[in-house]
Write an enzyme that holds these catalytic residues in place. Structure first.
Site, mmCIF file in Angstrom:
data_model
loop_
_atom_site.group_PDB
_atom_site.id
_atom_site.type_symbol
_atom_site.label_atom_id
_atom_site.label_comp_id
_atom_site.label_asym_id
_atom_site.label_seq_id
_atom_site.Cartn_x
_atom_site.Cartn_y
_atom_site.Cartn_z
ATOM 1 N N TYR A 197 -12.758 -1.034 -2.948
ATOM 2 C CA TYR A 197 -12.890 -1.666 -2.024
ATOM 3 C C TYR A 197 -14.636 -1.349 -1.570
ATOM 4 O O TYR A 197 -14.855 -1.323 -0.746
ATOM 5 C CB TYR A 197 -12.124 -0.719 -0.483
ATOM 6 C CG TYR A 197 -11.296 -1.020 -0.036
ATOM 7 C CD1 TYR A 197 -10.933 -2.379 0.736
ATOM 8 C CD2 TYR A 197 -9.772 0.033 -0.476
ATOM 9 C CE1 TYR A 197 -9.700 -2.340 0.576
ATOM 10 C CE2 TYR A 197 -8.813 -0.784 -0.558
ATOM 11 C CZ TYR A 197 -8.706 -1.367 0.600
ATOM 12 O OH TYR A 197 -6.934 -2.700 0.675
ATOM 13 N N ARG A 246 3.035 -6.296 9.042
ATOM 14 C CA ARG A 246 1.900 -5.345 9.581
ATOM 15 C C ARG A 246 2.434 -5.247 10.711
ATOM 16 O O ARG A 246 2.810 -4.040 11.332
ATOM 17 C CB ARG A 246 0.250 -5.352 9.571
ATOM 18 C CG ARG A 246 0.019 -5.604 8.631
ATOM 19 C CD ARG A 246 -1.515 -6.421 8.288
ATOM 20 N NE ARG A 246 -2.109 -5.630 8.059
ATOM 21 C CZ ARG A 246 -3.261 -6.540 6.986
ATOM 22 N NH1 ARG A 246 -3.752 -7.516 7.713
ATOM 23 N NH2 ARG A 246 -4.044 -6.204 5.255
ATOM 24 N N ARG A 256 -2.299 -14.385 4.213
ATOM 25 C CA ARG A 256 -2.583 -14.095 5.764
ATOM 26 C C ARG A 256 -2.287 -14.109 6.672
ATOM 27 O O ARG A 256 -2.117 -12.709 7.965
ATOM 28 C CB ARG A 256 -4.168 -14.550 5.763
ATOM 29 C CG ARG A 256 -5.118 -13.653 4.589
ATOM 30 C CD ARG A 256 -6.431 -13.947 4.085
ATOM 31 N NE ARG A 256 -7.235 -13.391 5.945
ATOM 32 C CZ ARG A 256 -7.657 -12.265 5.223
ATOM 33 N NH1 ARG A 256 -7.806 -11.428 4.396
ATOM 34 N NH2 ARG A 256 -8.724 -11.601 6.381
ATOM 35 N N ASN A 293 -2.440 0.253 6.866
ATOM 36 C CA ASN A 293 -1.072 -1.063 7.112
ATOM 37 C C ASN A 293 -0.353 -2.467 6.830
ATOM 38 O O ASN A 293 -0.532 -3.120 6.140
ATOM 39 C CB ASN A 293 -2.792 -2.588 7.798
ATOM 40 C CG ASN A 293 -3.832 -2.812 6.855
ATOM 41 O OD1 ASN A 293 -3.982 -1.850 5.357
ATOM 42 N ND2 ASN A 293 -4.525 -3.555 7.328
ATOM 43 N N PHE A 320 -15.245 3.942 7.017
ATOM 44 C CA PHE A 320 -14.012 4.628 6.796
ATOM 45 C C PHE A 320 -13.931 4.589 5.542
ATOM 46 O O PHE A 320 -12.080 4.715 4.917
ATOM 47 C CB PHE A 320 -12.696 3.648 7.796
ATOM 48 C CG PHE A 320 -12.875 1.774 7.536
ATOM 49 C CD1 PHE A 320 -13.042 1.257 6.431
ATOM 50 C CD2 PHE A 320 -13.592 0.948 8.637
ATOM 51 C CE1 PHE A 320 -12.939 0.084 5.876
ATOM 52 C CE2 PHE A 320 -13.852 -0.200 8.176
ATOM 53 C CZ PHE A 320 -13.096 -0.660 7.265
ATOM 54 N N THR A 376 -5.291 -7.227 10.697
ATOM 55 C CA THR A 376 -5.242 -6.241 10.481
ATOM 56 C C THR A 376 -4.607 -4.527 10.859
ATOM 57 O O THR A 376 -4.131 -3.979 10.230
ATOM 58 C CB THR A 376 -7.117 -5.501 9.646
ATOM 59 O OG1 THR A 376 -7.907 -6.968 8.751
ATOM 60 C CG2 THR A 376 -7.512 -4.287 8.815
ATOM 61 N N GLU A 436 -10.004 -9.963 -7.463
ATOM 62 C CA GLU A 436 -8.820 -9.390 -6.883
ATOM 63 C C GLU A 436 -7.497 -9.248 -7.919
ATOM 64 O O GLU A 436 -7.592 -8.336 -8.822
ATOM 65 C CB GLU A 436 -8.413 -8.966 -5.808
ATOM 66 C CG GLU A 436 -9.745 -8.542 -4.607
ATOM 67 C CD GLU A 436 -9.156 -8.812 -3.380
ATOM 68 O OE1 GLU A 436 -10.257 -9.126 -2.462
ATOM 69 O OE2 GLU A 436 -8.127 -9.009 -3.075
ATOM 70 N N LYS A 440 0.697 -0.868 0.000
ATOM 71 C CA LYS A 440 -0.013 -0.086 -0.445
ATOM 72 C C LYS A 440 1.179 1.696 -0.167
ATOM 73 O O LYS A 440 2.019 1.536 0.406
ATOM 74 C CB LYS A 440 -0.720 -0.090 1.242
ATOM 75 C CG LYS A 440 -2.425 -1.257 1.165
ATOM 76 C CD LYS A 440 -2.771 -0.958 2.396
ATOM 77 C CE LYS A 440 -4.021 -2.747 1.842
ATOM 78 N NZ LYS A 440 -5.282 -2.083 3.260
ATOM 79 N N HIS A 483 -2.553 -5.372 1.684
ATOM 80 C CA HIS A 483 -3.479 -5.997 1.360
ATOM 81 C C HIS A 483 -3.176 -7.234 0.836
ATOM 82 O O HIS A 483 -2.571 -8.008 0.941
ATOM 83 C CB HIS A 483 -4.250 -5.318 0.896
ATOM 84 C CG HIS A 483 -5.748 -5.867 0.479
ATOM 85 N ND1 HIS A 483 -6.615 -6.067 0.854
ATOM 86 C CD2 HIS A 483 -5.499 -6.748 -0.752
ATOM 87 C CE1 HIS A 483 -7.711 -7.145 0.700
ATOM 88 N NE2 HIS A 483 -7.270 -7.195 -0.392
HETATM 89 P P1 CMP Z 1 -7.702 -4.665 3.744
HETATM 90 O O1 CMP Z 1 -6.638 -5.637 3.881
HETATM 91 O O2 CMP Z 1 -6.849 -3.508 2.540
HETATM 92 O O3 CMP Z 1 -9.225 -4.359 3.837
HETATM 93 C C1 CMP Z 1 -9.923 -3.172 3.949
HETATM 94 C C2 CMP Z 1 -8.667 -2.317 4.477
HETATM 95 O O4 CMP Z 1 -9.768 -1.080 5.393
HETATM 96 C C3 CMP Z 1 -8.060 -2.405 5.467
HETATM 97 O O5 CMP Z 1 -6.970 -2.931 5.186
HETATM 98 C C4 CMP Z 1 -7.827 -1.572 6.232
HETATM 99 O O6 CMP Z 1 -6.986 -0.677 5.549
HETATM 100 C C5 CMP Z 1 -9.225 -0.632 6.125
HETATM 101 N N1 CMP Z 1 -9.136 -0.919 7.362
HETATM 102 C C6 CMP Z 1 -10.677 -1.464 8.122
HETATM 103 N N2 CMP Z 1 -10.758 -1.536 9.181
HETATM 104 C C7 CMP Z 1 -10.191 -0.212 9.084
HETATM 105 C C8 CMP Z 1 -11.339 0.580 10.618
HETATM 106 N N3 CMP Z 1 -11.341 -0.106 11.669
HETATM 107 N N4 CMP Z 1 -10.781 1.504 10.234
HETATM 108 C C9 CMP Z 1 -9.635 2.424 9.677
HETATM 109 N N5 CMP Z 1 -9.490 1.621 8.524
HETATM 110 C C10 CMP Z 1 -9.872 0.246 8.082
#
Ligand code: CMP
Length: 140
Positions: free
Chosen positions: A50, A103, A86, A113, A58, A92, A127, A10, A116
């Protein structure tokens, strides 16, 4: 059980200079990088990726973040790729991620984070196709 997953390095991790270190971790964990490209997502492309999170509070901030700089989507191959990737990246929220995960070591916060990873075989297929044509996925 499929052998492919989509990873994205990212914009936070690319901007912080962690691209090479993260790719090293991925290869050392036994994944083959079958496609990779540095791209700056358009708003439309990030919103589409997304779309499943559209109703989440968010969502807009997430799209802002994903369009804030270049990122690197990658098609990865390994046995049980989705689950294996994963485990490699961790939770996350980096605050909850286990020691030694990508992460934990490279992410800034729950949104920024670092990486993905697809959450199911079905989504991995979708995807990967969102970023790459079948001709661009190189088997070796
Ligand atoms: P990703 O695995 O790419 O999938 C969805 C993304 O949304 C996640 O990683 C984060 O970048 C973002 N995300 C998920 N939960 C939250 C949250 N509670 N607040 C802000 N961003 C979030």
């Amino acid at each position: 059980m499929s052998n492919k997953t989509l990873a994205i390095i990212k914009p936070d991790a690319v901007g912080n200079g962690f691209t090479g270190k993260i790719i090293d971790r991925i290869i050392e964990a036994g994944f083959k990088v079958q496609a990779a490209r540095l791209i700056h997502l358009s708003r439309e492309k990030a919103e589409g990726f997304y779309a499943v999170h559209k109703e989440r509070p968010f969502y807009n901030d997430l799209v802002d973040f994903m369009t804030s700089g270049p990122c690197m989507p990658m098609a990865l191959e390994k046995e049980d790729a989705v689950n294996s990737f994963r485990s490699l990246i961790g939770a996350t929220n980096p605050a909850d991620a286990e020691a030694g995960t990508i992460r934990k070591d490279f992410a800034e916060n729950i949104q920024n984070n670092a990486v993905h990873g697809s959450d199911s075989d079905k989504n991995a297929q979708k995807e990967i196709a969102y970023f790459y044509t079948s001709n661009e996925i190189l088997d070796y």
